[in-house]
Design an enzyme around this catalytic site. Structure first.
Site, PDB file in Angstrom:
ATOM      1  CG  HIS A  97      35.276  45.795  66.875  1.00 30.59           C
ATOM      2  ND1 HIS A  97      34.301  46.389  67.643  1.00 30.59           N
ATOM      3  CD2 HIS A  97      34.649  45.347  65.763  1.00 30.59           C
ATOM      4  CE1 HIS A  97      33.141  46.290  67.027  1.00 30.59           C
ATOM      5  NE2 HIS A  97      33.309  45.661  65.880  1.00 30.59           N
ATOM      6  CG  ASP A 112      36.291  48.060  69.944  1.00 27.33           C
ATOM      7  OD1 ASP A 112      36.106  48.874  69.037  1.00 27.33           O
ATOM      8  OD2 ASP A 112      35.637  47.009  70.078  1.00 27.33           O
TER       9      ASP A 112
HETATM   10  C1  XLS Z   1      27.388  46.980  63.722  1.00 32.99           C
HETATM   11  C2  XLS Z   1      27.603  45.681  64.318  1.00 32.99           C
HETATM   12  C3  XLS Z   1      28.930  45.528  65.047  1.00 32.99           C
HETATM   13  C4  XLS Z   1      29.243  44.074  65.276  1.00 32.99           C
HETATM   14  C5  XLS Z   1      30.663  43.798  65.612  1.00 32.99           C
HETATM   15  O1  XLS Z   1      26.300  47.364  63.380  1.00 32.99           O
HETATM   16  O2  XLS Z   1      26.528  45.379  65.167  1.00 32.99           O
HETATM   17  O3  XLS Z   1      28.909  46.228  66.246  1.00 32.99           O
HETATM   18  O4  XLS Z   1      28.440  43.512  66.243  1.00 32.99           O
HETATM   19  O5  XLS Z   1      31.518  44.163  64.592  1.00 32.99           O
END
Ligand code: XLS
Ligand code: NI
Ligand code: NI
Length: 436
Positions: free
Chosen positions: A100, A103
């Protein structure tokens, strides 16, 4: 300076190896059903859990020991962390990663500053990608952590929050393009509701669809040719997430004319939270030609939340791989470990054990699934079960040569149906165990 000095790179040593820092099944170059394991599995490491998760829980502070991280929200720390991430992924031998926007780089005091931070870290990511050959599986934007998104982003009641989210996704798309990302994911972080009395559901869904159309239009305009995905999840953080499962997502995509642009990124733990099996949602997506990518993790049958554990269940991995192979395997997507180590597994070394386990489980599952397909007995039994549709009455119905009146006429003449045959579920379950 190395952050994992005790580890060179994780070798493949074969099923008899006793070395916990070696693969017993994942041999990147081994051919399975005419394709290398590397290409079949397209493993991807997630930045958010592996490099940003402090391993806190609602009852206590984070436990993660990450000696390279000074804990600050500085760009310098973020750049250093990016180098460490690539050292880890390179030593592990995974070909992809995913992140993201928030991140990798810290939020600044304004959108402009935040974008500059992201550009600075993206420069390091690009250098590291070029140095190692590791590629970006998909990019995404975090539209759920910041308090401005308390009511959602693309479904917010606040048009300003919607606009901010649009600006954020625009930038995330530009960075994903710059880094040669193979795809872009929308997981609807807070796109859902806590309470229907204060929610205009129709308006929120219309706005969400408009948002996705704008994203696709902009991406194509700047030359991004990667695959878009949405990621179903039924709840968490909201009581009801709009993208609740594969079927709900497909209905949404069809209703808003988005089927040509988005496929599904199916996550195991989300599917089980929705009350389905992974096999179920993979079938729903696959049969709609929308099976795009997998967030490989697992939940805990006794806990009702998204525990995001590393996958270690060979039966489950074999089932996933069997269904994936049935639908032609992964193309643009990957096997993305959206998984975190347990709070008690706080040492850097645990990150290696976790990923090695996940990769080996799926490599093992791939070999089993390929053997099941090659042997063909399961497929034969499935075809057998539907043989009444391969000629005579069934074929005529499927060719639309019948209506209710003609079917009634036939049954009045015949009096009753030809006897049913056993579904043989137990025999099939026994057969599956023969391959494990
Ligand atoms: C959350 C999601 C997230 C997505 C990416 O539960 O799995 O991690 O994969 O935004
Ligand atoms: Ni998840
Ligand atoms: Ni996910």
């Amino acid at each position: 300076m190395s952050s994992f000095p005790e580890i060179k790179s994780i070798p493949y040593e074969g099923p008899d190896s006793k070395n916990p820092l070696a693969f017993r099944h994942y041999d990147a170059s081994e051919l399975v059903a005419g394709r290398t394991m590397k290409d079949h599995l397209r493993f991807s490491v997630v930045y958010w859990h592996t490099f940003r998760n402090p391993l806190s829980d609602p009852f206590g502070a984070g436990t993660a020991m990450r000696p390279w991280d000074d804990g600050s929200e500085s760009v310098e720390n973020a750049c250093k962390r990016a180098r460490v991430a690539f050292e880890f992924i390179e030593k592990l031998g995974a070909p992809f990663y995913a992140f993201h926007d928030r991140d990798v780089a810290p939020e600044g005091n304004s959108l402009a500053e935040t974008n500059r931070n992201l550009d600075a870290v993206a420069k390091v990511l690009k250098e590291e990608q070029e140095r190692t050959g590791i590629q970006l599986l998909w990019g995404t934007a975090n539209l759920f952590s910041h308090p401005r998104y308390m009511h959602g982003a693309a479904t917010s009641c606040n048009a300003d929050a919607y606009a901010f989210a649009a600006a954020q996704v625009k930038k995330a798309l530009e960075v994903t393009l710059e880094l040669g990302g193979h795809g872009y994911v929308f997981w609807g972080g807070r796109e859902g509701y806590q309470n229907l009395w204060n929610t205009d559901m129709k308006r929120e869904l219309d706005n969400l669809a408009r948002f996705l159309h704008m994203a696709v239009d902009y991406a194509r305009k700047i030359g991004f040719e990667g695959q878009f995905y949405i990621e179903p999840k039924p709840k968490e953080p909201t009581k009801h997430q709009y993208d609740s499962d594969a079927a709900a997502c497909l209905n949404f995509l069809r209703q808003y004319d988005l089927m040509d642009h988005l496929k599904l990124n199916i996550e195991t733990n989300h599917v089980t939270l929705a009350g389905h099996t992974m096999q179920h949602d993979l079938e729903v997506a696959g049969s709609a030609n929308a099976l795009g990518s997998i967030d490989a993790n697992t939940g805990d049958a006794l806990l009702g939340w998204d525990t995001d554990q590393f996958p270690t269940n060979i039966y489950l991995a074999s089932t996933v791989m069997y269904t994936l192979l049935k639908y032609g395997g992964l193309t643009t997507g990957g096997m993305n470990f959206d998984a975190k180590v347990r709070r008690e597994s706080f040492e850097p070394l645990d990150l290696f054990y976790a990923h090695i386990g996940g990769m080996d489980t799926f490599a093992h599952g791939l070999k089993i699934a390929a053997a099941m397909h090659a042997d063909g007995r399961l497929e034969t039994m499935l075809q057998e079960r539907y043989r009444s549709w391969n000629g005579g009455l069934g074929e005529a119905i499927e060719n639309n040569q019948h209506d209710f009146a003609s079917l009634e006429k036939r049954m009045l003449e015949q009096g009753d149906i030809t006897p049913n045959q056993s579904g043989r579920q137990e025999l099939i379950e026994n057969l599956i165990n023969q391959y494990l």
